[in-house]
Design a protein around this motif. Structure first.
Motif, short mmCIF file in Angstrom:
data_model
loop_
_atom_site.label_atom_id
_atom_site.label_comp_id
_atom_site.label_asym_id
_atom_site.label_seq_id
_atom_site.Cartn_x
_atom_site.Cartn_y
_atom_site.Cartn_z
N ARG A 6 -5.35 6.01 -2.73
CA ARG A 6 -4.84 4.89 -3.85
C ARG A 6 -3.76 4.85 -3.74
O ARG A 6 -2.50 3.87 -3.61
N ASN A 10 0.17 2.78 -2.49
CA ASN A 10 0.66 2.24 -3.63
C ASN A 10 1.83 2.37 -3.64
O ASN A 10 3.27 1.50 -3.56
N ALA A 13 3.49 0.41 -0.79
CA ALA A 13 3.16 -0.42 -0.94
C ALA A 13 4.56 -0.97 -1.74
O ALA A 13 5.58 -1.99 -1.76
N SER A 113 -0.37 -3.62 0.86
CA SER A 113 -1.82 -2.66 -0.31
C SER A 113 -3.14 -3.19 0.41
O SER A 113 -3.74 -2.13 0.74
#
Length: 125
Positions: A6, A10, A13, A113
């Protein structure tokens, strides 16, 4: 392991937002430093989204319904601004120059994302 994925999603992104939006900047030229900044800011962004976004959604439920969810764009921009402010508190060279860069950056971060989560099997929020 999903937390690490994750954070990386992130970070990628946020990198895309920096590349595509004037007004969002990482103030270092060193590639290793940039990678570290993106990873730390990605972690901050993940914490902000995990802690504050559910509270805002719960409190502002009527606004989400009234605006047919369009207020989510504003909320995401404000959360990205908050992330930039928190990064500044940690002396990270990540800056956002106002609401509109945060608005467009939040849209890019959300789309990138989502697309990356499709490929890496991230959880759906």
């Amino acid at each position: 392991m999903s937390v690490i994925i994750r954070i990386i999603v992130n970070a990628v992104a946020l990198w895309a937002a920096v590349l595509l939006v004037d007004g969002i900047d990482v103030g270092t030229d060193s590639v290793p430093e940039q990678i570290l900044v993106y990873l730390v800011v990605g972690a901050i962004f993940g914490v902000v989204n995990a802690v504050i976004k559910p509270i805002v959604k719960t409190v502002g439920c009527a606004f989400y319904i009234l605006t047919l969810g369009l207020i989510a764009l504003v909320v995401n921009a404000l959360l990205l601004l908050l992330t930039g402010w928190l990064a500044g508190l940690f002396d990270l060279p990540f800056s956002i120059d106002g609401f509109w860069p945060a608005f467009w950056g939040a849209i890019i971060v959300a789309v990138v994302s989502w697309l990356l989560s499709l490929f890496v099997g991230g959880d759906d929020d």
